[in-house]
Design an enzyme around this catalytic site. Structure first.
Site, mmCIF file in Angstrom:
data_model
loop_
_atom_site.group_PDB
_atom_site.id
_atom_site.type_symbol
_atom_site.label_atom_id
_atom_site.label_comp_id
_atom_site.label_asym_id
_atom_site.label_seq_id
_atom_site.Cartn_x
_atom_site.Cartn_y
_atom_site.Cartn_z
ATOM 1 C CG ASP A 226 12.733 23.107 -34.410
ATOM 2 O OD1 ASP A 226 13.149 23.439 -33.287
ATOM 3 O OD2 ASP A 226 13.189 23.579 -35.466
ATOM 4 C CB CYS B 103 43.189 -22.926 -16.109
ATOM 5 S SG CYS B 103 43.708 -21.204 -16.222
ATOM 6 C CB CYS C 141 -0.941 0.011 1.201
ATOM 7 S SG CYS C 141 -0.081 0.173 2.775
ATOM 8 C CB CYS D 148 39.760 -18.817 -17.738
ATOM 9 S SG CYS D 148 41.248 -19.146 -18.674
ATOM 10 C CB CYS E 14 4.832 -0.219 1.301
ATOM 11 S SG CYS E 14 3.869 -1.429 2.211
ATOM 12 C CG ASP F 207 8.764 28.217 -34.664
ATOM 13 O OD1 ASP F 207 9.051 29.419 -34.722
ATOM 14 O OD2 ASP F 207 9.323 27.338 -35.344
ATOM 15 C CG ASP G 110 11.657 26.869 -31.744
ATOM 16 O OD1 ASP G 110 11.955 28.029 -32.045
ATOM 17 O OD2 ASP G 110 11.051 26.103 -32.512
#
Length: 795
Positions: free
Chosen positions: A690, A83, A16, A86, A19, A495, A694
């Site tokens: 755009d 090995c 809820c 690695c 929490c 614009d 702007d």
């Protein structure tokens, strides 16, 4: 102090609003941390200072409070290990990766098991890390077929609900015996039979409520689990006490409430299951966007075509895309030409022609010819991924109106527990003195009916559905606060170029000789302005030969000045000519006025200080612009056109569009000042542009709206991005904002009203606990269901 970093965590265990508030408060107390926790999306969005706090610190803090951080586990096949050194090396590399909780690499099986935070890192990044370490890896096939965390959770909920319902149904029958005097087998009324049915429900099915209550109380908080655990435990243990009396006194008739605890838990589980199902529907828009993604790509490597998962495509790969196929990633056409259906990204229904060097967007559909393309953006960098991220962030953000519900929810549970105690005392002291049972029943009913779930869900579910609905229409809200503020707009500044008009002008008139046209076109070839492109296209069609430009100087708001073959060429407006003391003949001035009255942009041409001609360019209006402007006016919004054009041209365009207010001859750097001037009149202002030139005005406005194709710049700059480029989407955005806010108010009204009315009714003993439980469960479902109505809203 270093720049703050951003991350997101999936959070489990929240039930809820109390929490989410608790987690948010704890995180915000950490040094350098700013956090928002959303109950509906079950995510924590965190900005943190890496010098003060690490991701592990934040994860540990969430877990210490008693909640979980969503982790996913993936299995990788690893190649090239020889090995133990690695496997140890790969383990270290993976464990250092931000977002990885743990990694184990097995040399014998040649597999790596990695537990990681999917909000911070993905499997592709893990594989890349292994490859950088000098090894190779790929996803283990069966790992891709695993159920998601959400699906598993829903399956577990359903299983628990079925078991709980099977055990609680016989107990529910005993309830009707008391109400209707029904005759049923005596075993049903046996206290130990009821005990046997109720105990698994209470302590196995309902154990989650005890765990949640303990964790919250341990950390100084309280949530729905506290209310449920208190209420059901009181009913269960009182019933057990009554049952134990029959051992010493077999003739004693016990007063049992086993059915109350078992039925309450079942009803609450039923409500949570319905809620989870309903909440999953609120993310349909995001799922639809994700389904647009291509799954495979045809990569050309060493002259061969290879079908490969799109996740394996890297920047620089050369791809072949055949007709009818989806373009896998963002890129550039390097061979061939075609037309591409970009409607799913831009909203434009007409396919866009693509030639060599033309950009293409991932997930759009190649309609005609085969093309070869070079991948420029892959994975999370693509346009679609950016759009998905914006929608995700918006759905996870909090609107300001939610703060009120959050504050109330934080104090709600302790107050309810207090009311329940007062109710118990009043009943046992005054209403029915000395009678324990009715006092207990009334107190349980208060605890159960007062669950704050509906309050916590009221706002975020509406925000999720509203932003999803907007995304389906090609409108991206950057966050919940912008969705809320949009309906408050009183003025919109548009614009002109690319917003009201198509932004693709063409030459309509030219006065002058061939030399003037050649020098004009050569001069404009160095400019990226749309008017310049129109002039260059016009000259190309006239088979004009271009001359190399020696010097090019763009003069913002005035025009250009160039040197070509030793000649000074000026192209621009009257101001530019006046500054150079160049004056046109009377007939040229009249032609200039006539063009401007027609709404055309007319530019004067001068060579070596002498007037030589005029070029007129028209940018046609978008077909939907006049209707969109009418709709905005009907909403009571002032519509203002902003342009660098002269007053006559601006007025002509405005008249065609139906705009009454015009601000003309504005330089790019002055646009933000014009926005501020209207704000100073006390109006809420939106700027529509755009998203690139702007940007200052978009940032200054109360709401910045980028209209275009959803480029990164537009999405980053604006509060709202309109993907299609059509003005008609702006009134739609306002209508969606209105509808969402109305929906939120309805949700909050019913959530507040439910608790306000329900608690007193329960306190005076007019609600049986099981009825209160049913009402509580259905309250959350009703709030989510009301939010889902937004999906059917016509805009």
């Amino acid at each position: 102090m270093s720049d703050k970093q951003h991350t997101t965590f999936g959070v489990t265990g929240m039930t809820c609003a109390a929490c989410s508030n608790r987690i948010e408060k704890v995180l915000n107390k950490m040094d350098g941390v700013e956090a928002q926790v959303n109950l509906s999306t079950e995510k924590a969005t965190v900005n943190y200072d890496p010098e003060s706090t690490s991701v592990d610190d934040i994860t540990n803090k969430i877990e210490n409070v008693g909640y979980g951080v969503v982790m996913e586990t993936t299995e990788l096949d690893v190649y090239g290990m020889t090995c133990a050194a690695c496997s140890n090396r790969i383990e270290k590399v993976l464990n250092k990766q931000e977002g990885v909780q743990s990694a184990n690499v097995n040399l014998t099986t040649e597999q790596a098991s990695v537990e990681y935070n999917p909000e911070q890192v993905d499997t592709k990044a893990l594989i890349d890390k292994i490859k950088k370490a000098g090894y190779d890896a790929e996803l283990k096939a069966e790992a891709t077929d695993k159920q998601t965390h959400k699906e598993k959770e829903r399956h577990q909920q359903r299983t628990k609900l079925i078991i709980s319902a099977m055990l609680a149904t016989p107990l529910l029958v005993t309830m009707f015996v008391h109400l209707l005097n029904m005759n049923i087998p005596a075993i049903f009324m046996n206290p130990w039979f009821q005990f046997a049915l109720a105990t698994p429900v209470q302590f196995m099915i309902g154990w989650q409520f005890y765990v949640g209550a303990y964790k919250n109380l341990k950390n100084g908080g309280a949530n729905m689990d506290v209310l449920v655990a208190l209420g059901t435990s009181a009913a269960y243990f009182y019933s057990l006490y009554e049952a134990c009396k029959t051992i010493a006194h077999p003739e004693y008739t016990p007063h049992l409430y086993f059915e109350t605890s078992a039925v309450l838990i079942t009803l609450i589980l039923f409500g949570k299951y319905l809620e989870t199902r309903a909440k999953s529907q609120t993310t349909n828009a995001l799922s639809s966007l994700l389904q647009l993604q291509a799954k495979e790509a045809r990569v050309i490597r060493d002259g061969e075509e290879l079908m490969t998962p799109v996740e394996d495509v890297v920047v620089g790969d050369r791809l072949l895309v055949k007709p009818g196929e989806k373009i896998p990633v963002d890129g550039m056409v390097v061979k061939g030409n075609t037309s591409v259906d970009e409607s799913m990204i831009t909203g434009e229904s007409i396919p866009v022609e693509k030639e060599v060097d033309a950009p293409v967007i991932g997930s759009t559909i190649n309609k005609n010819g085969s093309i070869e393309m070079e991948a420029t953006k892959v994975g999370k960098d693509t346009a679609l991924a950016s759009i998905v991220k914006v929608v995700e962030d918006a759905q996870g953000s909090k609107a300001p109106i939610q703060r009120l519900a959050d504050v109330i929810s934080g104090y709600f549970v302790p107050i309810v527990v207090g009311i329940a105690l007062v109710t118990f005392v009043i009943w046992i002291s005054f209403v029915q003195p000395g009678q324990f049972e009715p006092a207990l029943v009334a107190a349980i009913a208060v605890l159960v009916i007062a669950c704050p779930c509906a309050l916590g869900l009221a706002t975020p579910t509406s925000i999720m559905v509203g932003t999803g609905k907007a995304a389906e229409n090609g409108i991206l809200f950057k966050g919940g606060e912008y969705l809320e503020r949009t309906h408050e707009l009183e003025a919109i500044i548009l614009d002109k170029t690319g917003t009201i008009t198509k932004g693709k002008p063409e030459v309509t008139n030219f006065i002058g000789d061939e030399e003037a046209l050649q020098l004009l076109a050569s001069a404009e070839k160095g400019s990226e302005h749309p008017l310049a492109e129109a002039i260059v296209t016009y000259a190309t069609e006239k088979n004009i030969t271009f001359t190399e430009v020696d010097d090019f100087n763009a003069i913002p708001g005035h025009g250009i000045e160039t040197m070509i073959a030793g000649k000074q060429v000026l192209v621009g407006n009257r101001k530019l000519m006046q500054e150079h003391q160049i004056y046109a003949a009377d007939d040229a001035e009249q032609a200039l006025i006539d063009y401007e009255v027609e709404g055309k942009t007319a530019m004067l041409i001068a060579i070596d200080g002498v007037y030589r001609g005029i070029v007129a360019v028209a940018d046609t209006m978008k077909e939907t612009a006049p209707q969109a402007i009418r709709e905005l006016k009907q909403e009571g919004i002032d519509v203002i056109m902003l342009t660098g054009d002269n007053e006559r041209t601006a007025q002509a365009i405005a008249q065609q569009a139906g705009i009454d207010q015009v601000i003309a001859q504005v330089l790019p750097e002055e646009k933000a000042d014009q926005v501020k001037a209207i704000q100073d009149q006390g109006k809420k202002v939106a700027m529509v542009g755009d998203g690139v030139n702007d940007a200052p005005a978009l940032a200054t406005a109360d709401i910045g709206i980028a209209i275009g194709t959803g480029t990164e710049v537009a999405i980053e700059t604006a509060d709202i991005t309109v993907l299609g480029g059509e003005l008609s989407l702006i009134p739609k955005a306002i209508k969606i904002s209105h509808a969402t806010m109305n929906n939120i108010r309805q949700n909050l009204f019913w959530a507040f009203g439910y608790n306000t009315a329900g608690i007193p009714v329960a306190a005076v003993g007019l609600l049986a606990p099981w009825v209160a439980g049913a009402a509580m469960a259905l309250s959350s479902v009703s709030v989510v269901s009301n939010s889902l109505r937004l999906k059917r809203k016509q805009v």
